[in-house]
Design a protein around this motif. Structure first.
Motif, PDB file in Angstrom:
ATOM      1  N   ASN A  18     -26.521 -33.021 -15.486  1.00 37.04           N
ATOM      2  CA  ASN A  18     -26.685 -32.376 -16.787  1.00 37.04           C
ATOM      3  C   ASN A  18     -25.626 -32.874 -17.754  1.00 37.04           C
ATOM      4  OD1 ASN A  18     -28.770 -30.216 -16.026  1.00 37.04           O
ATOM      5  ND2 ASN A  18     -27.140 -29.863 -14.539  1.00 37.04           N
ATOM      6  N   THR A  19     -25.982 -32.926 -19.028  1.00 35.94           N
ATOM      7  CA  THR A  19     -25.037 -33.238 -20.092  1.00 35.94           C
ATOM      8  C   THR A  19     -25.086 -32.114 -21.116  1.00 35.94           C
ATOM      9  OG1 THR A  19     -25.320 -35.627 -19.809  1.00 35.94           O
ATOM     10  CG2 THR A  19     -24.407 -34.876 -21.895  1.00 35.94           C
ATOM     11  N   LEU A  20     -23.939 -31.475 -21.336  1.00 35.29           N
ATOM     12  CA  LEU A  20     -23.859 -30.387 -22.299  1.00 35.29           C
ATOM     13  C   LEU A  20     -22.775 -30.706 -23.312  1.00 35.29           C
ATOM     14  CD1 LEU A  20     -24.388 -29.007 -19.254  1.00 35.29           C
ATOM     15  CD2 LEU A  20     -24.651 -26.991 -20.689  1.00 35.29           C
ATOM     16  N   THR A  21     -23.117 -30.624 -24.588  1.00 38.97           N
ATOM     17  CA  THR A  21     -22.156 -30.968 -25.634  1.00 38.97           C
ATOM     18  C   THR A  21     -22.259 -29.975 -26.786  1.00 38.97           C
ATOM     19  OG1 THR A  21     -21.372 -32.783 -27.032  1.00 38.97           O
ATOM     20  CG2 THR A  21     -23.758 -32.539 -26.805  1.00 38.97           C
ATOM     21  N   ASN A  22     -21.130 -29.822 -27.501  1.00 35.71           N
ATOM     22  CA  ASN A  22     -21.067 -28.896 -28.641  1.00 35.71           C
ATOM     23  C   ASN A  22     -21.491 -27.478 -28.244  1.00 35.71           C
ATOM     24  OD1 ASN A  22     -20.209 -30.895 -30.506  1.00 35.71           O
ATOM     25  ND2 ASN A  22     -22.314 -31.610 -30.675  1.00 35.71           N
ATOM     26  N   VAL A  23     -20.813 -26.965 -27.206  1.00 41.00           N
ATOM     27  CA  VAL A  23     -21.125 -25.638 -26.677  1.00 41.00           C
ATOM     28  C   VAL A  23     -19.957 -24.696 -26.942  1.00 41.00           C
ATOM     29  CG1 VAL A  23     -21.642 -24.299 -24.598  1.00 41.00           C
ATOM     30  CG2 VAL A  23     -22.607 -26.595 -24.877  1.00 41.00           C
ATOM     31  N   THR A  24     -20.267 -23.468 -27.340  1.00 38.29           N
ATOM     32  CA  THR A  24     -19.257 -22.425 -27.497  1.00 38.29           C
ATOM     33  C   THR A  24     -19.601 -21.270 -26.570  1.00 38.29           C
ATOM     34  OG1 THR A  24     -18.850 -23.005 -29.797  1.00 38.29           O
ATOM     35  CG2 THR A  24     -18.156 -20.819 -29.089  1.00 38.29           C
ATOM     36  N   ALA A  25     -18.631 -20.843 -25.765  1.00 42.22           N
ATOM     37  CA  ALA A  25     -18.820 -19.724 -24.843  1.00 42.22           C
ATOM     38  C   ALA A  25     -17.738 -18.695 -25.125  1.00 42.22           C
ATOM     39  CB  ALA A  25     -18.764 -20.203 -23.398  1.00 42.22           C
ATOM     40  N   ASN A  26     -18.089 -17.638 -25.821  1.00 40.99           N
ATOM     41  CA  ASN A  26     -17.122 -16.623 -26.246  1.00 40.99           C
ATOM     42  C   ASN A  26     -17.333 -15.309 -25.508  1.00 40.99           C
ATOM     43  OD1 ASN A  26     -15.732 -18.150 -28.140  1.00 40.99           O
ATOM     44  ND2 ASN A  26     -17.128 -17.626 -29.794  1.00 40.99           N
ATOM     45  N   SER A  27     -16.227 -14.581 -25.288  1.00 39.94           N
ATOM     46  CA  SER A  27     -16.250 -13.218 -24.746  1.00 39.94           C
ATOM     47  C   SER A  27     -17.075 -13.140 -23.466  1.00 39.94           C
ATOM     48  CB  SER A  27     -16.799 -12.240 -25.806  1.00 39.94           C
ATOM     49  OG  SER A  27     -16.001 -12.274 -26.968  1.00 39.94           O
TER      50      SER A  27
END
Length: 234
Positions: free
Chosen positions: A1-10
């Motif tokens: 998998n390729t994951l880019t420009n991800v935000t994981a908050n709280s």
């Protein structure tokens, strides 16, 4: 998998969790306010994962920004070192670190142990590599060092214990160094180190003294002639 420009908050638990999952690539990821480990890797087959420009903030202080919870996880690339608390369980694994403008460290032995700031324990700067094995002895392992933008005629490695006085690093010193390659075309210099302190490259080449031929017997002979005209010598 390729994951880019991800935000994981709280995150009530984890921002990224890999279990027996190899060859994933994460880039330009922001993980903020994780209730448990921001990044957790488990299972010995979670090899060859890449984390590029992953920024972690406000992780629960009882957990880690990045946690290798299983020994034997190899081939991880951390490019752009932005992690604080970290842990490599048991015997650890082989990990690679890279700062794109400056260079990289490829550990050829497994690293282990834990610390409170990976970004300062593994420091890659312009013509400068430092691994703080005083904070974590598990980082004091053999590795191949690559330095970028080394525009010397014939570079050689040096080491220092205090970043003030540098000494030539050879196969006979402790730590020991072995040169691997140098490309004057790409200005990339690679050498191996037996364990860690401060390392850099310096110029080994010395230009020959242009006056040496006139001061030694190894140069071309100089002939002198005397002429007599009307009994006067010249």
């Amino acid at each position: 998998n390729t994951l880019t420009n991800v935000t994981a908050n709280s995150n009530s638990r984890r921002g990224i969790y890999l279990f027996s999952s190899p060859s994933n690539a994460f880039s330009d990821v922001s993980i903020n306010d994780s209730g448990q480990d921001a990044i957790l890797l488990g299972g010995t087959s979670s090899d060859n994962n890449n984390f590029t420009n992953v920024v972690v903030t406000n992780t629960n202080t009882s957990y880690y920004d990045i946690n290798f919870s299983t020994a034997g996880i190899d081939g991880t690339w951390i490019t752009g070192i932005n992690f604080a608390n970290y842990s490599f369980a048991g015997a650890g694994g082989k990990v690679n670190f890279k700062e794109p403008s400056y260079g990289e460290i490829k550990f050829i032995e497994a690293i282990n142990g834990s610390g409170i700031n990976l970004a300062t324990d593994v420091d890659i700067e312009s013509n400068s590599i430092f691994v703080n094995s005083s904070n974590n002895a598990g980082l004091n392992k053999s590795a191949n060092i690559t330095l970028y933008s080394i525009s010397y005629t014939d570079p050689k490695p040096q080491y220092s214990s205090d970043v003030t006085k540098y000494i030539d690093c050879t196969s006979a010193t402790a730590p020991a160094c072995t040169e691997i390659s140098y490309s004057a075309t790409t200005d990339i210099y690679v050498f191996n180190v037996s364990h860690f302190t401060y390392f850099k490259a310096t110029e080994a080449y010395t230009a020959p003294d242009s006056s040496s031929s006139s001061s030694s017997g190894g140069g071309s002979p100089v002939w002198k002639a005397t002429y007599a005209i009307n009994d006067e010598q010249f």
